[in-house]
Design a protein around this motif. Sequence first.
Motif, PDB file in Angstrom:
ATOM      1  N   PRO A 195       1.076  -0.582  -0.236  1.00  0.00           N
ATOM      2  CA  PRO A 195      -0.025  -0.172  -0.014  1.00  0.00           C
ATOM      3  C   PRO A 195       1.017   1.272  -0.092  1.00  0.00           C
ATOM      4  O   PRO A 195       2.048   1.248   0.307  1.00  0.00           O
TER       5      PRO A 195
ATOM      6  N   ILE B  39      -3.964   9.263   4.372  1.00  0.00           N
ATOM      7  CA  ILE B  39      -4.695   8.798   3.164  1.00  0.00           C
ATOM      8  C   ILE B  39      -3.405   7.791   3.390  1.00  0.00           C
ATOM      9  O   ILE B  39      -2.580   7.136   2.787  1.00  0.00           O
TER      10      ILE B  39
ATOM     11  N   SER C  45      -3.549   3.971   0.468  1.00  0.00           N
ATOM     12  CA  SER C  45      -4.123   3.837  -0.479  1.00  0.00           C
ATOM     13  C   SER C  45      -4.075   2.044  -1.152  1.00  0.00           C
ATOM     14  O   SER C  45      -2.526   1.765  -0.922  1.00  0.00           O
TER      15      SER C  45
ATOM     16  N   GLN D   9      -8.611   0.248  -3.436  1.00  0.00           N
ATOM     17  CA  GLN D   9      -8.622   1.169  -2.560  1.00  0.00           C
ATOM     18  C   GLN D   9      -8.329   2.405  -1.927  1.00  0.00           C
ATOM     19  O   GLN D   9      -6.563   2.339  -1.073  1.00  0.00           O
ATOM     20  N   GLN D  10      -9.011   2.782  -0.955  1.00  0.00           N
ATOM     21  CA  GLN D  10      -8.643   4.074  -0.139  1.00  0.00           C
ATOM     22  C   GLN D  10      -9.200   4.191   0.982  1.00  0.00           C
ATOM     23  O   GLN D  10     -10.527   4.046   1.066  1.00  0.00           O
ATOM     24  N   GLN D  11      -8.993   4.765   2.323  1.00  0.00           N
ATOM     25  CA  GLN D  11      -9.346   4.539   3.745  1.00  0.00           C
ATOM     26  C   GLN D  11      -8.434   6.336   4.095  1.00  0.00           C
ATOM     27  O   GLN D  11      -7.356   6.370   3.988  1.00  0.00           O
ATOM     28  N   THR D  12      -8.979   7.310   4.998  1.00  0.00           N
ATOM     29  CA  THR D  12      -8.266   7.756   5.802  1.00  0.00           C
ATOM     30  C   THR D  12      -9.222   8.550   6.596  1.00  0.00           C
ATOM     31  O   THR D  12      -9.725   8.158   7.403  1.00  0.00           O
TER      32      THR D  12
END
Length: 291
Positions: A60, A97, A99, A103-106
């Motif tokens: 990631p 952030i 990625s 897919q991405q999560q913050t």
Amino acid sequence: MAVRPLKWWLLIGLTLFSAIAAMMFGVSRADALQVMLKPSTPKLGDTVSVWIASKSQNSPSVEISGQQYPVFAIAPNRWRAFIPTTPLDKPGTRQVIVSADGQQQTLAMPLASRQFPTQSLWIDESGGGLEPTDYEWDTVSAFKKLVTPQKFWQGAFLRPNDGEITTIFGVQRYYNGVFAEDYYHRGVDYAGAYGSPVISPADGYVRLVGTVAQGFRLHGNTVGVDHGQGVLSIFLHLSKIYVKDGDFVKAGQVVGALGSTGASTGPHLHWGLYVNGQAVDPVPWRYESIE
């Protein structure tokens, strides 16, 4: 007939508990990508670990405000990155952030303020003591940029000297009556006995050996140890050096002797801990295992 409703409500309860726990610990509930920050509420000088779980086989990415940080595999489908924070950072919430494969999560990272004391030092500059030589500057700067893929340290770091701590991390200073802008004390000072042993706080490779004879007039006799994955220790003002560049040292192994070489007001050891090129507070690394 009463058993089925009981199981139904138990399932709902467990689902709600998992959701609340995920919110408390900053974990994404997405099946493909899960992220956690530790500590979840850091203060200036802390090292923040970003823990990532993903079904992806690809590494990631981790970034804050466009700046990316190295990510390392720690287990199958598990990764970790370190975010260093310093006294020069502004308190406030940052967005981390993460990625992976689309897919991405913050996650919000609230960075709390911290008060650092001020200190005045008077140093004889007749030998250019406050200014490093070009060779010294270039050599130390190159060392601080090292990011080795392997991880060598295990568990909490050891205390590098038995002396009393005289200057903590983050102290601001007046040098010869002039306030040092954009400066903070990038380590911890130990006022041990002259010649007392200086040990490596963790396993690693010696990647820096500098001496006064080579032009290390600011740092004095210096040893730098690479603990892997962007985590580095540097030891300044040594009277003697017992290792050479390329040596692998174990936690607790003596690397030098405490002294007062370079820009120093008296015998002491300066231990600096760098993470991804930034000097962080070493103390949390001594009291818990930062993995």
